[in-house]
Design an enzyme around this catalytic site. Structure first.
Site, PDB file in Angstrom:
ATOM      1  N   SER A 172      -3.280   3.544  -3.448  1.00 25.65           N
ATOM      2  CA  SER A 172      -2.746   4.226  -4.619  1.00 25.65           C
ATOM      3  C   SER A 172      -3.241   3.515  -5.867  1.00 25.65           C
ATOM      4  CB  SER A 172      -1.211   4.215  -4.589  1.00 25.65           C
ATOM      5  OG  SER A 172      -0.664   4.664  -5.815  1.00 25.65           O
ATOM      6  N   TYR A 185       7.197   0.116  -3.618  1.00 26.77           N
ATOM      7  CA  TYR A 185       5.964   0.875  -3.425  1.00 26.77           C
ATOM      8  C   TYR A 185       4.762   0.113  -3.995  1.00 26.77           C
ATOM      9  CZ  TYR A 185       2.859   4.920  -3.169  1.00 26.77           C
ATOM     10  OH  TYR A 185       1.827   5.773  -2.874  1.00 26.77           O
TER      11      TYR A 185
END
Length: 315
Positions: A172, A185
């Site tokens: 990501s 995350y």
């Protein structure tokens, strides 16, 4: 003398690498054929995983699909079988190391050696750090980061034995730079990026040039995972959430071109550079201007409301 020779060779390699990268930016690179390869995709029942499965099937790769959600995984399998390839499914909990190793052994014995490994599965707790149960924090790190170690240990030995394979990590942009409220995350994706880069260096140091690696770092993808996340309204048209199919097609082009890393969209290279070059306060000023420092707060509120509703239903 040897040091000066090595220094000169390094500078030549550096210039050649930059030149090749510039040329490839303007010229479409040659894409490799993966017809008949055995491709394993984790998180295959999700929005990105399903699209990856269909794209790999289009290229003629046979598929091994792993997901925690059996029904969603089977739906992906049915769609992929329509492309005329062999598809195998397994229900796997990536937070459980032994479950990964046992299922990987079944794949090797019953199907064969995996030659393309796509570590795509990902989760997020969706809670503020001090209000988040430890179990949810641990699950994010287990699925998004620790599972990469276990998957690689399970399938890389066969690739090394043949000096043939491809390891793909779907990380990501939040593994390159961070934002508030999603500590779990960001930590897991920073770990995924670090793991992938170290693995790539490891393979290169062993001269295993037949095993390729690709790191994919997309911006927020419109899959519902971060529903409600938004930056400053004046800039939303410039950097909207990514369409899942667009994201997968860009990633597939990078994989088939054996590109080492891709940020989607290219604008994501800018904050990566500014983070490295500018002082902390300068980066904070840019984040605040763009609304990046508070972009996850609507998402967190949505998740809190959803959790409250689920609690009411079960009480």
């Amino acid at each position: 003398m040897f040091f000066l020779v090595d220094l000169l060779l390094m500078l030549i390699n550096l210039l050649c690498s930059i030149l090749i990268a510039v040329v490839q930016t303007f010229l479409r690179p040659r894409l490799k054929c993966i017809d008949g390869e055995l491709c394993l995709i984790t998180g295959a029942g999700g929005a990105l995983g399903r699209r990856f499965a269909l794209e790999f099937a289009k290229e003629g790769a046979n598929l091994v699909l792993w997901d925690y959600n059996e029904a969603a995984n089977e739906q992906t399998a049915e769609l992929a079988r329509g492309k005329g390839v062999k598809v195998y499914t397994h229900t796997v909990d990536l937070s459980r190391r032994q479950n990964i190793y046992e299922t990987a052994e079944k794949v090797r014995l019953d199907i064969g050696d995996v030659t393309i490994l796509v570590n795509n599965a990902g989760v997020v707790a969706g809670r503020r750090l001090l209000e988040c149960p430890d179990e949810l924090l641990e699950r994010t790190l287990l699925v998004n980061c620790h599972a990469l170690f276990w998957m690689t240990k399970a399938f890389l030995p066969q690739m090394k034995a043949q000096n043939h394979g491809h390891v793909v990590t779907i990380a990501s942009a939040l593994g390159l730079f961070s934002t508030a409220c999603v500590e779990d995350y960001c930590a897991s994706k920073f770990g995924a990026v670090g793991f992938h880069e170290s693995l790539a260096h490891d393979l290169h140091a062993e001269n295993l040039n037949g095993i390729k690696t690709t790191l994919v770092c997309p911006y927020i993808v419109d899959t519902g995972m971060f529903e409600g996340c938004e930056i400053r309204k004046e800039l939303r048209g410039l950097i909207p959430p990514l369409d899942p199919l667009y994201t997968v097609k860009q990633a597939m082009n990078a994989i088939l071109a054996e590109q080492k890393m891709i940020c989607i969209p290219r604008l994501m290279y800018i904050p990566l550079l500014t983070q490295a070059l500018l002082p902390w306060d300068a980066n904070v000023a840019m984040y605040r201007f763009m609304g990046g420092d508070r972009c996850m707060m609507p998402f967190i509120k949505n998740m809190e409301m959803k959790a409250a509703k689920d609690h009411i239903k079960t009480s």
